[in-house]
Design a protein around this motif. Structure first.
Motif, PDB file in Angstrom:
ATOM      1  N   THR A  50     -10.569   4.133   0.746  1.00  0.00           N
ATOM      2  CA  THR A  50      -9.812   3.029   1.332  1.00  0.00           C
ATOM      3  C   THR A  50     -10.308   2.771   2.746  1.00  0.00           C
ATOM      4  N   PRO A  51     -10.582   1.511   3.118  1.00  0.00           N
ATOM      5  CA  PRO A  51     -11.024   1.223   4.484  1.00  0.00           C
ATOM      6  C   PRO A  51     -10.074   1.830   5.517  1.00  0.00           C
ATOM      7  N   LYS A  52     -10.645   2.397   6.561  1.00  0.00           N
ATOM      8  CA  LYS A  52      -9.833   3.094   7.556  1.00  0.00           C
ATOM      9  C   LYS A  52      -8.833   2.161   8.242  1.00  0.00           C
ATOM     10  N   LEU A  53      -9.187   0.885   8.364  1.00  0.00           N
ATOM     11  CA  LEU A  53      -8.239  -0.053   8.963  1.00  0.00           C
ATOM     12  C   LEU A  53      -6.980  -0.150   8.111  1.00  0.00           C
ATOM     13  N   PHE A  54      -7.141  -0.211   6.782  1.00  0.00           N
ATOM     14  CA  PHE A  54      -5.983  -0.279   5.892  1.00  0.00           C
ATOM     15  C   PHE A  54      -5.106   0.967   6.055  1.00  0.00           C
ATOM     16  N   GLN A  55      -5.745   2.118   6.136  1.00  0.00           N
ATOM     17  CA  GLN A  55      -4.989   3.351   6.296  1.00  0.00           C
ATOM     18  C   GLN A  55      -4.221   3.364   7.609  1.00  0.00           C
ATOM     19  N   ALA A  56      -4.842   2.827   8.648  1.00  0.00           N
ATOM     20  CA  ALA A  56      -4.180   2.784   9.954  1.00  0.00           C
ATOM     21  C   ALA A  56      -2.981   1.840   9.930  1.00  0.00           C
ATOM     22  N   LEU A  57      -3.084   0.743   9.183  1.00  0.00           N
ATOM     23  CA  LEU A  57      -1.992  -0.227   9.130  1.00  0.00           C
ATOM     24  C   LEU A  57      -0.821   0.282   8.288  1.00  0.00           C
ATOM     25  N   GLY A  58      -1.107   1.063   7.256  1.00  0.00           N
ATOM     26  CA  GLY A  58      -0.046   1.613   6.427  1.00  0.00           C
ATOM     27  C   GLY A  58       0.586   0.578   5.519  1.00  0.00           C
ATOM     28  N   GLU A  59       1.430  -0.249   6.060  1.00  0.00           N
ATOM     29  CA  GLU A  59       2.004  -1.365   5.329  1.00  0.00           C
ATOM     30  C   GLU A  59       2.352  -2.476   6.305  1.00  0.00           C
ATOM     31  N   ARG A  60       2.411  -3.693   5.778  1.00  0.00           N
ATOM     32  CA  ARG A  60       2.719  -4.855   6.617  1.00  0.00           C
ATOM     33  C   ARG A  60       3.591  -5.812   5.815  1.00  0.00           C
ATOM     34  N   ARG A  61       4.630  -6.307   6.449  1.00  0.00           N
ATOM     35  CA  ARG A  61       5.450  -7.348   5.831  1.00  0.00           C
ATOM     36  C   ARG A  61       5.002  -8.689   6.399  1.00  0.00           C
ATOM     37  N   VAL A  62       4.573  -9.571   5.514  1.00  0.00           N
ATOM     38  CA  VAL A  62       4.038 -10.872   5.923  1.00  0.00           C
ATOM     39  C   VAL A  62       4.994 -11.964   5.462  1.00  0.00           C
ATOM     40  N   PRO A  63       5.719 -12.602   6.370  1.00  0.00           N
ATOM     41  CA  PRO A  63       6.591 -13.712   5.966  1.00  0.00           C
ATOM     42  C   PRO A  63       5.763 -14.845   5.362  1.00  0.00           C
ATOM     43  N   LEU A  64       6.310 -15.509   4.363  1.00  0.00           N
ATOM     44  CA  LEU A  64       5.591 -16.630   3.764  1.00  0.00           C
ATOM     45  C   LEU A  64       5.362 -17.742   4.776  1.00  0.00           C
ATOM     46  N   ALA A  65       6.230 -17.823   5.788  1.00  0.00           N
ATOM     47  CA  ALA A  65       6.058 -18.825   6.841  1.00  0.00           C
ATOM     48  C   ALA A  65       4.802 -18.580   7.660  1.00  0.00           C
ATOM     49  N   ALA A  66       4.243 -17.359   7.573  1.00  0.00           N
ATOM     50  CA  ALA A  66       3.042 -17.028   8.339  1.00  0.00           C
ATOM     51  C   ALA A  66       1.761 -17.401   7.610  1.00  0.00           C
ATOM     52  N   LEU A  67       1.870 -17.838   6.349  1.00  0.00           N
ATOM     53  CA  LEU A  67       0.688 -18.086   5.534  1.00  0.00           C
ATOM     54  C   LEU A  67       0.403 -19.574   5.359  1.00  0.00           C
ATOM     55  N   ALA A  68      -0.874 -19.901   5.401  1.00  0.00           N
ATOM     56  CA  ALA A  68      -1.294 -21.288   5.228  1.00  0.00           C
ATOM     57  C   ALA A  68      -1.689 -21.582   3.784  1.00  0.00           C
ATOM     58  N   SER A  69      -2.271 -20.597   3.088  1.00  0.00           N
ATOM     59  CA  SER A  69      -2.734 -20.841   1.726  1.00  0.00           C
ATOM     60  C   SER A  69      -2.924 -19.521   0.997  1.00  0.00           C
ATOM     61  N   VAL A  70      -3.012 -19.622  -0.319  1.00  0.00           N
ATOM     62  CA  VAL A  70      -3.315 -18.476  -1.181  1.00  0.00           C
ATOM     63  C   VAL A  70      -4.339 -18.936  -2.206  1.00  0.00           C
ATOM     64  N   THR A  71      -5.413 -18.164  -2.350  1.00  0.00           N
ATOM     65  CA  THR A  71      -6.471 -18.531  -3.284  1.00  0.00           C
ATOM     66  C   THR A  71      -6.769 -17.380  -4.230  1.00  0.00           C
ATOM     67  N   LEU A  72      -7.298 -17.722  -5.404  1.00  0.00           N
ATOM     68  CA  LEU A  72      -7.726 -16.730  -6.383  1.00  0.00           C
ATOM     69  C   LEU A  72      -9.141 -17.096  -6.802  1.00  0.00           C
TER      70      LEU A  72
END
Length: 283
Positions: free
Chosen positions: A29-51
């Motif tokens: 796992t990338p070390k940045l991900f491990q350092a962040l642990g978990e994050r709650r992202v409000p939907l109001a903070a997002l501009a788009s979602v792509t697949l």
């Protein structure tokens, strides 16, 4: 919603007004991900979602944060490598239909493409610290402190002495990734005097990275926490590199370093042309 989509290195839990991202811990796992642990992202903070299709039988679900909504991404300023993007979830191809369903559920609830007027995603909490090549940086929530190393600091920094910068006297943070030449973290004054900034190794308001010093997973969360505190202390004039047009001198410096990477064979011709065009477009 309340459902969970588990991919490589992370799991996204979908709720009515947010996405809770939990990052795995493990040697792959990338070390940045491990350092962040978990994050709650409000939907109001997002501009788009792509697949989109990924590599080797995978698909990629990616959320795009609005400018100004996430201090981590503001501080990163587009310098993160693809594999270290905390908004990118890589999934087995057989989960494409399920991921598409969640993406479709999210899109009508997002906050729009415009800049956010405040940070909506929480920054890493202080106290934070990391070891740079020329000193140790620490942040307690109220002030940033640089304590110089006798083996790495320049004579200019030794003469200036150890430094302390109260958050309410700062205007922003400039983070240049340690994964490129001349990586550093520089603190920006609230009111610039117009004079050109000295080289980072000669600037008592900056610490210099190097091989093994100031790694992304330590220095970027640090920069994000400082940037978030600056925004709270002075919301109206708070500066960051992502606010408004970029400094032409900074753009020229970035292009110069990009050229050095290209000449060294670390960047392909296509990558050089694309990135150079992106930088010029910011002028």
């Amino acid at each position: 919603m309340g459902d969970v989509l588990t991919g490589f290195h992370a799991a996204w839990e979908f709720e009515s007004d947010s996405v809770l991202i939990r990052y795995e811990r493990g040697i792959r796992t990338p070390k940045l991900f491990q350092a962040l642990g978990e994050r709650r992202v409000p939907l109001a903070a997002l501009a788009s979602v792509t697949l989109t299709p990924g590599r080797r039988g995978t698909v990629v679900l990616r959320a795009e944060p609005r400018p100004g909504a996430d201090p981590l991404m503001d501080a990163a300023d587009g310098q993160l490598k693809e594999g270290s993007d905390p908004y990118r979830l890589v999934l087995p191809a057989e989960q494409e239909a399920l991921a598409g369903h969640y993406a479709g559920e999210l899109r009508p609830r997002l906050g729009g493409s415009g800049p956010a007027d405040r940070h909506l995603v929480a920054a890493p909490e202080p106290p934070l610290q990391f070891k740079a090549y020329d000193g140790k940086a620490s942040f307690d929530g109220g002030a940033v402190r640089f304590r110089w190393s006798w083996t790495g600091a320049s004579s200019t920094k030794w003469k200036a002495g150890d430094q302390s910068f109260p958050v309410d006297e700062l205007g922003g943070v400039r983070w240049r990734s340690p994964e490129v030449l001349e990586g550093h973290l520089r603190l920006l004054p609230r009111e610039a005097d117009g004079a050109p900034a000295p080289q980072p190794d000669q600037d008592p308001a900056a610490v210099v990275f190097g091989l093994g010093y100031g790694p992304v997973h330590e220095s970027l969360p640090f920069a994000a926490a400082v940037l978030a505190a600056v925004r709270v202390a002075a919301p109206a004039p708070a500066m960051s590199l992502t606010a408004g047009r970029r400094d032409p001198a900074d753009i020229a410096e970035r292009i110069r370093h990009l050229g050095e990477l290209h000449q060294a064979g670390l960047v392909t011709d296509e990558e050089f042309s694309v990135k150079k065009a992106e930088l010029l477009a910011e002028l």
